[in-house]
Design an enzyme around this catalytic site. Structure first.
Site, mmCIF file in Angstrom:
data_model
loop_
_atom_site.group_PDB
_atom_site.id
_atom_site.type_symbol
_atom_site.label_atom_id
_atom_site.label_comp_id
_atom_site.label_asym_id
_atom_site.label_seq_id
_atom_site.Cartn_x
_atom_site.Cartn_y
_atom_site.Cartn_z
ATOM 1 N N GLU A 151 28.156 38.380 18.713
ATOM 2 C CA GLU A 151 28.470 37.672 19.954
ATOM 3 C C GLU A 151 29.941 37.800 20.342
ATOM 4 O O GLU A 151 30.809 37.214 19.686
ATOM 5 C CB GLU A 151 28.119 36.184 19.769
ATOM 6 C CG GLU A 151 28.415 35.340 20.984
ATOM 7 C CD GLU A 151 27.938 33.899 20.852
ATOM 8 O OE1 GLU A 151 27.640 33.466 19.717
ATOM 9 O OE2 GLU A 151 27.870 33.217 21.881
ATOM 10 N N GLU A 161 38.846 31.838 21.546
ATOM 11 C CA GLU A 161 38.138 31.703 20.266
ATOM 12 C C GLU A 161 38.301 32.911 19.363
ATOM 13 O O GLU A 161 38.176 32.795 18.150
ATOM 14 C CB GLU A 161 36.646 31.435 20.516
ATOM 15 C CG GLU A 161 36.410 30.122 21.231
ATOM 16 C CD GLU A 161 34.940 29.742 21.318
ATOM 17 O OE1 GLU A 161 34.176 30.022 20.385
ATOM 18 O OE2 GLU A 161 34.560 29.166 22.357
ATOM 19 N N HIS A 175 30.930 32.470 27.835
ATOM 20 C CA HIS A 175 32.037 33.375 27.494
ATOM 21 C C HIS A 175 32.173 34.474 28.545
ATOM 22 O O HIS A 175 33.276 34.860 28.927
ATOM 23 C CB HIS A 175 31.806 34.005 26.113
ATOM 24 C CG HIS A 175 31.743 33.000 25.001
ATOM 25 N ND1 HIS A 175 32.773 32.143 24.709
ATOM 26 C CD2 HIS A 175 30.770 32.716 24.095
ATOM 27 C CE1 HIS A 175 32.443 31.365 23.685
ATOM 28 N NE2 HIS A 175 31.219 31.697 23.295
ATOM 29 N N GLU A 207 22.603 27.027 24.883
ATOM 30 C CA GLU A 207 23.656 26.582 23.966
ATOM 31 C C GLU A 207 24.700 25.873 24.836
ATOM 32 O O GLU A 207 25.661 26.480 25.311
ATOM 33 C CB GLU A 207 24.270 27.764 23.221
ATOM 34 C CG GLU A 207 25.248 27.305 22.148
ATOM 35 C CD GLU A 207 26.119 28.430 21.640
ATOM 36 O OE1 GLU A 207 26.085 28.702 20.429
ATOM 37 O OE2 GLU A 207 26.845 29.051 22.450
#
Ligand code: LER
Ligand code: MN
Length: 281
Positions: free
Chosen positions: A153, A159, A187, A245
């Site tokens: 991912e 991050e 993202h 998510e």
């Protein structure tokens, strides 16, 4: 495409972007009542997953397990696949290897997100990416020994600095056999110049989608134009999961219901009507 929703088993991840926290039995029951096809599990460790009981519950309800996240390896154990310390890196590889084995029991994939690590003063970006690639090769070989599957991912720049876009992720996994890309729309909204083109270019490398709006709330609670993204996935022949998510905001139940409504609207499919459900927690 099939719908999936996240269930965290990790008390330390209470603030994380997972729809259900705490009582996993009731979460799985609610997911089933709302018409989801699958749940995505975020466990504390591979061994902490109550495999037999979890399997029997999802089997009885006709649900699948879409994927298992490995993020607690970072969140709780501070393990990463790019740790310049070889002993620590080996522990990280072993954690993911065991998670792949647990995921195989559910015919699910294991996700590598936060465990990809990032560069540091001791480990510049090129070396950090090289170490990650070596670890992924080891884990891809391990997956080939069984029916294991890995999802790598790309994450936003706050991050990681390993891979931020789908194109960088696709380069990272090139030549691997059991590893695909996880396209997380939260993202991607931060990093991609054009989300539709990113999906089209990644094509069959995409193996899973995190179905999240711009603010990481359920799709429909932010300002993402999701329809063209679903159409791009249809054009590339994607038949995998759209897995929510997202934060449990304003509540787990509202986020879950909104996800179902968006899924139905975007895919023009009929599942259980969420407005008819009264027993959801
Ligand atoms: C994991 O799926 C993810 O998206 C990361 O942002 C977790 O921190
Ligand atoms: Mn994600």
């Amino acid at each position: 495409m099939r719908s999936s929703i996240t269930v965290s088993l990790v008390p330390e991840a209470r603030q994380g972007p997972f729809v259900f926290h705490g009582d996993w039995r009731s979460a799985v029951q609610t997911a089933s009542e709302l018409g989801f096809h699958a749940v995505e599990i975020f466990p504390r460790s591979p061994e902490s997953v109550p495999v037999a009981e979890f399997k029997s519950l999802v089997d009885n309800l006709g649900l699948q397990v879409s994927a298992l996240g490995t993020g607690a390896g970072w969140l709780v154990e501070r393990l990463t696949l790019a740790d310049p310390n070889q002993a620590r890196r080996s522990l990280a590889i072993d954690f993911v290897r065991r998670m792949i084995d647990t995921a195989v029991e559910f015919q699910a994939a294991a996700i590598i997100g936060s465990m990809q690590g990032r560069s540091s003063a001791d480990c510049p970006p090129d070396r950090s990416r090289g170490l990650l690639r070596e670890s992924l090769e080891t884990l891809d070989r391990h997956s080939s020994d069984s029916t294991g599957r890995l999802l790598y991912e790309p994450l936003n720049r706050y991050e990681t600095d390993q891979c931020n876009t789908l194109a960088q992720g696709t380069d990272m996994i090139r030549g691997l056999h059991r590893t695909q890309i996880l396209a997380d729309w939260f993202h991607m909204n931060i990093e991609e110049a054009n989300m539709i083109q990113a999906i089209e270019h990644a094509g069959s490398a995409i193996g899973h989608v995190h179905f999240a709006d711009t603010n990481r709330h359920a799709i429909g609670f932010g300002h993402l134009d999701a329809k063209p993204l679903v159409e791009a996935l249809q054009r590339i022949g994607y038949t995998g999961y759209l897995s929510a998510e997202v934060f449990p905001l304003p509540s787990s139940e509202s986020a879950a219901r909104r996800t179902v409504e968006s899924f139905q609207k975007l895919l023009a499919v009929k599942t259980t009507d969420p407005t008819k459900i009264t027993s959801a927690h």
